[in-house]
Design a protein around this motif. Structure first.
Motif, PDB file in Angstrom:
ATOM      1  N   PRO A   1       0.797  -1.237   0.000  1.00  0.00           N
ATOM      2  CA  PRO A   1       0.000   0.000   0.000  1.00  0.00           C
ATOM      3  C   PRO A   1       0.833   1.292   0.000  1.00  0.00           C
ATOM      4  CG  PRO A   1      -0.255  -1.240   2.065  1.00  0.00           C
ATOM      5  CD  PRO A   1       0.430  -2.139   1.102  1.00  0.00           C
ATOM      6  N   LEU A   2       2.093   1.209   0.428  1.00  0.00           N
ATOM      7  CA  LEU A   2       2.892   2.442   0.474  1.00  0.00           C
ATOM      8  C   LEU A   2       3.624   2.743  -0.840  1.00  0.00           C
ATOM      9  CD1 LEU A   2       4.369   2.374   4.085  1.00  0.00           C
ATOM     10  CD2 LEU A   2       2.685   3.963   3.135  1.00  0.00           C
ATOM     11  N   THR A   3       3.304   1.986  -1.885  1.00  0.00           N
ATOM     12  CA  THR A   3       4.005   2.160  -3.159  1.00  0.00           C
ATOM     13  C   THR A   3       3.858   3.579  -3.717  1.00  0.00           C
ATOM     14  OG1 THR A   3       3.660  -0.161  -3.648  1.00  0.00           O
ATOM     15  CG2 THR A   3       4.239   1.251  -5.497  1.00  0.00           C
ATOM     16  N   ASP A   4       2.616   4.095  -3.684  1.00  0.00           N
ATOM     17  CA  ASP A   4       2.390   5.436  -4.239  1.00  0.00           C
ATOM     18  C   ASP A   4       3.231   6.482  -3.517  1.00  0.00           C
ATOM     19  OD1 ASP A   4       0.668   4.483  -6.093  1.00  0.00           O
ATOM     20  OD2 ASP A   4      -1.167   4.990  -4.969  1.00  0.00           O
ATOM     21  N   THR A   5       3.291   6.355  -2.198  1.00  0.00           N
ATOM     22  CA  THR A   5       4.089   7.296  -1.407  1.00  0.00           C
ATOM     23  C   THR A   5       5.547   7.224  -1.830  1.00  0.00           C
ATOM     24  OG1 THR A   5       2.643   6.630   0.404  1.00  0.00           O
ATOM     25  CG2 THR A   5       4.541   7.996   0.975  1.00  0.00           C
ATOM     26  N   MET A   6       6.019   6.003  -1.984  1.00  0.00           N
ATOM     27  CA  MET A   6       7.412   5.780  -2.377  1.00  0.00           C
ATOM     28  C   MET A   6       7.696   6.420  -3.733  1.00  0.00           C
ATOM     29  SD  MET A   6      10.064   4.093  -1.351  1.00  0.00           S
ATOM     30  CE  MET A   6      11.645   3.670  -2.049  1.00  0.00           C
ATOM     31  N   VAL A   7       6.805   6.170  -4.697  1.00  0.00           N
ATOM     32  CA  VAL A   7       6.988   6.716  -6.043  1.00  0.00           C
ATOM     33  C   VAL A   7       7.001   8.249  -5.979  1.00  0.00           C
ATOM     34  CG1 VAL A   7       5.907   6.948  -8.324  1.00  0.00           C
ATOM     35  CG2 VAL A   7       6.045   4.704  -7.228  1.00  0.00           C
ATOM     36  N   ARG A   8       6.116   8.808  -5.155  1.00  0.00           N
ATOM     37  CA  ARG A   8       6.059  10.265  -5.015  1.00  0.00           C
ATOM     38  C   ARG A   8       7.367  10.817  -4.450  1.00  0.00           C
ATOM     39  NH1 ARG A   8       0.891  10.157  -3.415  1.00  0.00           N
ATOM     40  NH2 ARG A   8       1.480  10.032  -1.220  1.00  0.00           N
ATOM     41  N   GLU A   9       7.873  10.131  -3.439  1.00  0.00           N
ATOM     42  CA  GLU A   9       9.141  10.566  -2.823  1.00  0.00           C
ATOM     43  C   GLU A   9      10.278  10.550  -3.848  1.00  0.00           C
ATOM     44  OE1 GLU A   9       8.379   8.791   1.648  1.00  0.00           O
ATOM     45  OE2 GLU A   9      10.194   8.168   0.576  1.00  0.00           O
ATOM     46  N   ILE A  10      10.329   9.477  -4.634  1.00  0.00           N
ATOM     47  CA  ILE A  10      11.397   9.355  -5.633  1.00  0.00           C
ATOM     48  C   ILE A  10      11.258  10.461  -6.674  1.00  0.00           C
ATOM     49  CG2 ILE A  10      12.422   7.891  -7.402  1.00  0.00           C
ATOM     50  CD1 ILE A  10      11.308   5.470  -5.845  1.00  0.00           C
ATOM     51  N   LYS A  11      10.009  10.691  -7.113  1.00  0.00           N
ATOM     52  CA  LYS A  11       9.784  11.764  -8.103  1.00  0.00           C
ATOM     53  C   LYS A  11      10.276  13.092  -7.565  1.00  0.00           C
ATOM     54  CE  LYS A  11       6.082  10.093 -11.040  1.00  0.00           C
ATOM     55  NZ  LYS A  11       4.637   9.821 -11.009  1.00  0.00           N
ATOM     56  N   GLY A  12       9.998  13.308  -6.277  1.00  0.00           N
ATOM     57  CA  GLY A  12      10.433  14.543  -5.632  1.00  0.00           C
ATOM     58  C   GLY A  12      11.941  14.702  -5.685  1.00  0.00           C
ATOM     59  N   VAL A  13      12.656  13.629  -5.445  1.00  0.00           N
ATOM     60  CA  VAL A  13      14.123  13.681  -5.489  1.00  0.00           C
ATOM     61  C   VAL A  13      14.613  13.920  -6.909  1.00  0.00           C
ATOM     62  CG1 VAL A  13      16.247  12.377  -5.146  1.00  0.00           C
ATOM     63  CG2 VAL A  13      14.403  12.210  -3.462  1.00  0.00           C
ATOM     64  N   LEU A  14      14.004  13.207  -7.869  1.00  0.00           N
ATOM     65  CA  LEU A  14      14.438  13.341  -9.258  1.00  0.00           C
ATOM     66  C   LEU A  14      14.193  14.755  -9.784  1.00  0.00           C
ATOM     67  CD1 LEU A  14      13.264   9.951 -10.836  1.00  0.00           C
ATOM     68  CD2 LEU A  14      15.550  10.588 -10.055  1.00  0.00           C
ATOM     69  N   ALA A  15      13.108  15.375  -9.271  1.00  0.00           N
ATOM     70  CA  ALA A  15      12.774  16.722  -9.729  1.00  0.00           C
ATOM     71  C   ALA A  15      13.851  17.732  -9.323  1.00  0.00           C
ATOM     72  CB  ALA A  15      11.421  17.138  -9.164  1.00  0.00           C
ATOM     73  N   LEU A  16      14.622  17.392  -8.291  1.00  0.00           N
ATOM     74  CA  LEU A  16      15.686  18.300  -7.845  1.00  0.00           C
ATOM     75  C   LEU A  16      16.888  18.257  -8.776  1.00  0.00           C
ATOM     76  CD1 LEU A  16      15.698  17.329  -4.044  1.00  0.00           C
ATOM     77  CD2 LEU A  16      14.626  19.338  -5.085  1.00  0.00           C
ATOM     78  N   GLY A  17      16.960  17.175  -9.552  1.00  0.00           N
ATOM     79  CA  GLY A  17      18.129  16.964 -10.415  1.00  0.00           C
ATOM     80  C   GLY A  17      18.084  17.823 -11.663  1.00  0.00           C
TER      81      GLY A  17
END
Ligand SMILES: Nc1nc2c(ncn2[C@@H]2O[C@H](COP(=O)(O)OP(=O)(O)OP(=O)(O)O)[C@@H](O)[C@H]2O)c(=O)[nH]1
Ligand SMILES: [Mg+2]
Length: 321
Positions: free
Chosen positions: A203-219
């Motif tokens: 169930p926490l997959t969406d949260t995880m994907v969101r967190e990763i997207k957030g990090v990638l957006a900083l790049g």
């Protein structure tokens, strides 16, 4: 007649280049045992390398890397491609059970001549890099495999690794592996080419994907956009999409010219790593054996001479030899 018969080594080289699994296994064992015949073999077949697509899988222990590799192997076989899988076992007692698991999962493929599987211990003394694992990957490439899949456990430490020799790096995470996301964010871990969020039924997959997207957006923007693929390795979900993203990345870097650039950089690093390793070994031996070096060290210990000046003296003495 006897004189014209090929030596065992020549036959081995031939069989290896022809894609024979047993020859490949034997060749890797030679390299693993540091047998000079192994290094000679790599020297001989090296001109035949560079054709395989090398994909490295890294990620925390237990996220499902081996299960993903088994699923990808099945898919690539369906697509008619030949595969070699190299799992680097970090030799920690923690992973022993998992390694056994890998064998069971990948055992479907044991009888298939198009699939070669090997695990190796990462015994390298230098920053986790083991010369033997790199040579093994070269041998797999030389044996004409279309795809070479590498598996290493990465825990976000900036270590020199065989993963640096992959054309495409896939980071495998699972919901809850927040440490790795932090490592990405902090720049401790290099941004991979593709991210797989495995165990995506969680169930926490969406949260995880969101967190990763957030990090990638900083790049940095522009260039290759790192895709995030949700997979369920056990059920075979998302495997096609992952394989497609891997292929897309490869096409992208081939078209951009970054594939040859990347390989050039990786090979340069490999040459440097091997040279550094050997030089360090030689230096250590000389420190043990050379009375002048010992005296130099004594002066450092007694605070007469600073460490940097001692190092300069040792290196100058070597150059003028
Ligand atoms: N629930 C769930 N479990 C999975 C999934 N994929 C793999 N697993 C399980 O996760 C466990 C670890 O899988 P492995 O493939 O051995 O993981 P690994 O990343 O190779 O582990 P190490 O090699 O030890 O680092 C196994 O029990 C798998 O069956 C998935 O999609 N969902
Ligand atoms: Mg594994």
């Amino acid at each position: 007649m006897l004189a014209s018969m090929p030596s065992e080594d020549q036959t081995l080289t031939r069989r290896l280049l022809d894609g024979d699994k047993r020859a490949l296994a034997r060749a890797i064992s030679l390299v693993e045992n540091d047998d000079p015949a192994g290094w000679e073999l790599v020297r001989e077949v090296y001109p035949h390398t560079g054709k395989a697509a090398i994909v490295g899988f890294t990620g925390p222990p237990g996220v499902g890397k081996s299960t993903l590799l088994a699923a990808l192997t099945r898919l690539e076989r369906e697509r008619g491609r030949t595969i070699a899988v190299l799992s680097i076992d970090p030799s920690s007692p923690f992973t022993k059970g998992a390694l056994l698991g890998d064998r069971i999962r990948l055992s479907d493929h044991f009888l298939d001549p198009g699939v070669f599987i090997r695990s190796m211990a990462n015994r390298g003394a230098l920053g986790g890099l083991s010369e033997a694992t790199l040579q093994a990957a070269l041998l797999m490439d030389a044996s004409g495999r279309d795809v070479v899949l590498l598996e290493t456990v990465g825990v976000g430490q900036a270590e020199v690794d065989i993963i640096d020799h992959a054309d495409t790096v896939v980071l495998v995470l699972m919901p809850g592996s927040g440490d790795s996301v932090q490592a990405l964010k902090a720049g401790v871990m290099e941004i991979p080419d593709v991210i797989a969020v495995n165990k995506a039924e969680h169930p926490l997959t969406d949260t995880m994907v969101r967190e990763i997207k957030g990090v990638l957006a900083l790049g940095p923007r522009g260039g290759w956009e790192v895709p995030i693929v949700r997979t369920e390795a056990v059920r075979g979900e998302g495997i096609e999409e992952l394989a497609d993203k891997m292929a897309e990345h490869r096409e992208y870097i081939a078209a951009e010219g970054t594939l040859s650039e990347r390989r050039r950089r990786n090979l340069m690093n490999e040459v440097l790593a091997i040279a550094t390793f050997r030089m360090r070994r030689e230096l250590e031996a000389s420190i043990r054996e050379d009375p002048e070096v010992k005296e130099l060290l004594d002066r450092v210990v007694s605070r007469e001479l600073d460490p940097a000046s001692a190092a300069t003296t040792i290196l100058d003495a070597r150059v003028s030899q």
